[in-house]
Design a protein around this motif. Sequence first.
Motif, mmCIF file in Angstrom:
data_model
loop_
_atom_site.group_PDB
_atom_site.id
_atom_site.type_symbol
_atom_site.label_atom_id
_atom_site.label_comp_id
_atom_site.label_asym_id
_atom_site.label_seq_id
_atom_site.Cartn_x
_atom_site.Cartn_y
_atom_site.Cartn_z
ATOM 1 N N ASP A 4 -22.629 -52.436 -18.611
ATOM 2 C CA ASP A 4 -22.849 -53.260 -17.383
ATOM 3 C C ASP A 4 -23.168 -54.711 -17.969
ATOM 4 O O ASP A 4 -23.733 -55.469 -17.148
ATOM 5 C CB ASP A 4 -23.734 -52.333 -16.712
ATOM 6 C CG ASP A 4 -24.998 -52.134 -17.449
ATOM 7 O OD1 ASP A 4 -25.257 -52.341 -18.369
ATOM 8 O OD2 ASP A 4 -25.815 -51.422 -16.771
ATOM 9 N N SER A 6 -26.145 -55.109 -19.843
ATOM 10 C CA SER A 6 -27.780 -55.106 -19.959
ATOM 11 C C SER A 6 -28.258 -54.161 -20.831
ATOM 12 O O SER A 6 -29.520 -54.237 -21.154
ATOM 13 C CB SER A 6 -28.176 -54.854 -18.550
ATOM 14 O OG SER A 6 -27.843 -53.381 -17.955
ATOM 15 N N GLN A 152 -19.591 -56.920 -21.066
ATOM 16 C CA GLN A 152 -19.482 -56.248 -19.625
ATOM 17 C C GLN A 152 -18.130 -56.007 -19.360
ATOM 18 O O GLN A 152 -17.414 -56.919 -19.197
ATOM 19 C CB GLN A 152 -20.251 -57.332 -18.815
ATOM 20 C CG GLN A 152 -20.143 -56.724 -17.388
ATOM 21 C CD GLN A 152 -20.935 -57.679 -16.363
ATOM 22 O OE1 GLN A 152 -21.694 -58.563 -16.757
ATOM 23 N NE2 GLN A 152 -20.924 -57.546 -15.227
ATOM 24 N N LYS A 184 -20.274 -44.312 -18.074
ATOM 25 C CA LYS A 184 -21.097 -45.900 -17.973
ATOM 26 C C LYS A 184 -22.101 -45.778 -19.097
ATOM 27 O O LYS A 184 -22.932 -44.993 -19.225
ATOM 28 C CB LYS A 184 -21.726 -45.898 -16.797
ATOM 29 C CG LYS A 184 -22.260 -47.241 -16.427
ATOM 30 C CD LYS A 184 -22.809 -47.305 -14.898
ATOM 31 C CE LYS A 184 -23.261 -48.761 -14.783
ATOM 32 N NZ LYS A 184 -23.874 -49.056 -13.650
#
Length: 185
Positions: A4, A6, A152, A184
């Motif tokens: 993602d 982050s 990402q 993920k």
Amino acid sequence: LFFDGSGAPSILADSGDTAGGPAAQLSVALWVQPAPGGGATQIIHAHGDGQRGLVLAIARERLVAGLWQENTGAWLDLGPAITGLWQHVALVYDGQARSLRGFLSGREVASSTQNLPAQLGPLAGAAALGGATNPTRLAPEQPVPAGSFAYQGGLDDFRRFNRAIDPTEVSLLALRRPTAAIGKN
């Protein structure tokens, strides 16, 4: 895997075949699916540090790859990083031939025989997916601090070889299309 952008990168465990000493040949291959809004610069895979290493990245919305040692190395432009589309990327280093070849979707799209070492010394730190755990480079004069430009998007079927895989093998790897991102990070 889906990143993602982050979090910390995924660290790849060393195996007896990939750890330790210098390498005269090295290949990496994987599927990438950049996510929309991921940024113009992202580190997909990095191993090594500012002195020697290899990197697969997105720079200015293009897939790029590089390999360097001390003040010599080569960087390749592999083509556009298309958001939402699975693309197979491979990088093949052959120190004996002093060549670095880049493949996109099973086809050779870039190569260099300039500024490459005959042997890549031991790479510092852990190999990582989705970012860099050590400083890396995006070009000879473009150092990147550890932890910057996290990736990402999706990654699948990462493979590393301690040999220069041939174009037929790259083509076969590119035929194994991913069906979906599995987890993920």
